[in-house]
Write a protein that holds these residues in place. Structure first.
Motif, short mmCIF file in Angstrom:
data_model
loop_
_atom_site.label_atom_id
_atom_site.label_comp_id
_atom_site.label_asym_id
_atom_site.label_seq_id
_atom_site.Cartn_x
_atom_site.Cartn_y
_atom_site.Cartn_z
N ALA A 14 0.85 -1.15 -0.18
CA ALA A 14 -0.37 0.10 -0.05
C ALA A 14 0.91 1.27 -0.06
O ALA A 14 1.65 1.43 0.67
CB ALA A 14 -0.81 0.06 1.51
N PHE A 15 0.61 2.26 -0.92
CA PHE A 15 1.49 3.36 -1.04
C PHE A 15 0.66 4.48 -1.63
O PHE A 15 -0.51 4.06 -2.15
CB PHE A 15 2.47 3.27 -1.73
CG PHE A 15 2.60 3.12 -3.14
CD1 PHE A 15 2.70 4.03 -4.35
CD2 PHE A 15 2.23 1.54 -3.62
CE1 PHE A 15 2.44 3.71 -5.66
CE2 PHE A 15 2.14 1.40 -5.18
CZ PHE A 15 2.29 2.52 -5.94
N GLU A 16 0.94 5.65 -1.62
CA GLU A 16 0.28 6.93 -2.05
C GLU A 16 1.61 7.63 -2.82
O GLU A 16 2.60 7.80 -2.54
CB GLU A 16 -0.41 7.61 -0.95
CG GLU A 16 -0.97 8.89 -1.89
CD GLU A 16 -1.76 9.61 -0.70
OE1 GLU A 16 -2.39 10.84 -1.01
OE2 GLU A 16 -1.55 9.52 0.51
N LEU A 17 1.24 8.15 -4.01
CA LEU A 17 2.08 8.84 -4.56
C LEU A 17 1.61 10.50 -4.52
O LEU A 17 0.42 10.69 -4.72
CB LEU A 17 2.00 8.77 -6.46
CG LEU A 17 2.75 7.37 -6.88
CD1 LEU A 17 2.75 7.27 -8.04
CD2 LEU A 17 4.31 7.50 -6.31
N LEU A 18 2.64 11.26 -4.17
CA LEU A 18 2.31 12.62 -4.14
C LEU A 18 3.46 13.51 -4.84
O LEU A 18 4.69 13.14 -4.95
CB LEU A 18 2.96 12.99 -2.70
CG LEU A 18 1.94 12.22 -1.53
CD1 LEU A 18 2.55 12.70 -0.28
CD2 LEU A 18 0.43 12.68 -1.60
N SER A 19 2.85 14.49 -5.72
CA SER A 19 3.67 15.03 -6.86
C SER A 19 3.63 16.65 -6.50
O SER A 19 2.62 17.08 -6.06
CB SER A 19 3.54 14.63 -8.35
OG SER A 19 2.24 15.00 -8.61
N TYR A 20 4.90 17.19 -6.76
CA TYR A 20 4.87 18.62 -6.74
C TYR A 20 5.74 19.25 -7.66
O TYR A 20 6.56 18.42 -8.23
CB TYR A 20 5.34 19.28 -5.26
CG TYR A 20 6.55 18.75 -5.43
CD1 TYR A 20 7.64 19.65 -5.34
CD2 TYR A 20 6.84 17.48 -4.43
CE1 TYR A 20 9.05 19.14 -4.88
CE2 TYR A 20 8.17 17.11 -4.29
CZ TYR A 20 9.07 17.71 -4.38
OH TYR A 20 10.59 17.37 -4.02
N GLU A 21 5.71 20.60 -8.29
CA GLU A 21 6.42 21.10 -9.18
C GLU A 21 7.55 21.42 -8.45
O GLU A 21 7.97 22.12 -7.94
CB GLU A 21 5.58 22.16 -9.82
CG GLU A 21 6.58 23.07 -10.94
CD GLU A 21 6.21 22.01 -12.12
OE1 GLU A 21 7.46 21.93 -12.87
OE2 GLU A 21 5.24 21.50 -12.33
N HIS A 22 8.82 20.72 -8.84
CA HIS A 22 10.04 20.76 -8.26
C HIS A 22 10.68 22.25 -8.84
O HIS A 22 10.60 22.71 -10.01
CB HIS A 22 10.99 19.70 -8.85
CG HIS A 22 12.76 20.08 -8.77
ND1 HIS A 22 12.99 20.20 -7.44
CD2 HIS A 22 13.64 20.20 -9.45
CE1 HIS A 22 14.37 20.45 -7.22
NE2 HIS A 22 14.59 20.45 -8.74
N ASP A 23 11.13 23.00 -7.96
CA ASP A 23 12.13 24.19 -8.22
C ASP A 23 13.32 23.88 -8.43
O ASP A 23 14.09 23.47 -7.26
CB ASP A 23 11.72 25.25 -7.13
CG ASP A 23 12.40 26.54 -7.45
OD1 ASP A 23 13.26 26.65 -8.39
OD2 ASP A 23 12.10 27.61 -6.61
N PRO A 24 14.17 23.94 -9.58
CA PRO A 24 15.42 23.74 -9.55
C PRO A 24 16.41 24.60 -8.79
O PRO A 24 17.56 24.34 -8.57
CB PRO A 24 15.85 24.00 -11.23
CG PRO A 24 14.54 24.51 -11.77
CD PRO A 24 13.60 24.36 -10.87
N ARG A 25 15.94 25.76 -8.21
CA ARG A 25 16.80 26.56 -7.44
C ARG A 25 16.67 26.25 -5.75
O ARG A 25 17.45 26.84 -5.08
CB ARG A 25 16.23 27.94 -7.61
CG ARG A 25 16.44 28.50 -8.92
CD ARG A 25 15.63 29.96 -9.11
NE ARG A 25 14.25 29.67 -8.78
CZ ARG A 25 13.23 30.52 -8.88
NH1 ARG A 25 13.61 31.90 -8.96
NH2 ARG A 25 12.02 29.97 -8.58
N ALA A 26 15.94 25.38 -5.50
CA ALA A 26 15.52 24.81 -4.26
C ALA A 26 16.75 24.46 -3.76
O ALA A 26 17.67 23.42 -4.33
CB ALA A 26 14.29 23.67 -4.14
#
Length: 156
Positions: A14-26
């Motif tokens: 059992a798992f959940e995928l979470l995505s976000y917009e990666h900021d290359p400056r992070a």
């Protein structure tokens, strides 16, 4: 679909995928994930690759709120010393890019150690195999799938 996600699907975990917009400056990938997804940073773990003094590579998984204690990792792995692996070496061994190294679905199975703070969590988050993708799963499933051993690895 990343090798990490494929490994979870093959296993039926059992798992959940979470995505976000990666900021290359992070400046810090794990902290970026916690902030972007509104997660408790104590539940977001980073996957780090170290070289042991006997030449082996090892995986240390610690909360993004702390640092990997290399001496503790070496001790857990039965070595005297450890140092962070070079970026290219870590990418070559795991098949993932920095900031997206997942403990799951790596090219080569490396000795893996999870900070023992994970055992108190119902769910933790690790990289899904690319920047901007996190996997939420039970610590017991991560331990089983990575054949990880618990050890006190994190320091403030």
């Amino acid at each position: 679909m990343t090798p990490a996600v494929k490994a979870l699907e093959r296993d039926g975990a059992a798992f959940e995928l979470l995505s976000y917009e990666h900021d290359p400056r992070a400046p810090a990938y794990g902290e970026e994930a916690a902030s972007a997804l509104g997660l408790d940073p104590n539940t977001v773990f980073k996957t780090l690759i170290a070289r042991l003094d006997d030449g082996r590579l090892a995986v240390g998984i610690v909360p993004v709120t702390g640092q990997l204690d290399l001496k503790a990792l070496a001790k857990a792995a039965g070595a005297r010393r450890a140092s962070m692996a070079e970026a290219a070496e870590a990418e070559r061994a795991t098949g993932y890019v920095l900031g997206g190294i997942s403990p799951l679905g790596q090219k080569r199975r490396l000795p893996t150690f999870l900070d023992d703070s994970a055992k108190a969590l119902g769910r933790l988050h690790v990289s899904g195999g690319r920047r901007g993708l996190e996997i939420a799963l039970a610590p017991a499933d991560l331990i089983r799938l990575c054949q990880a051993r618990l050890a006190p690895l994190a320091r403030a």
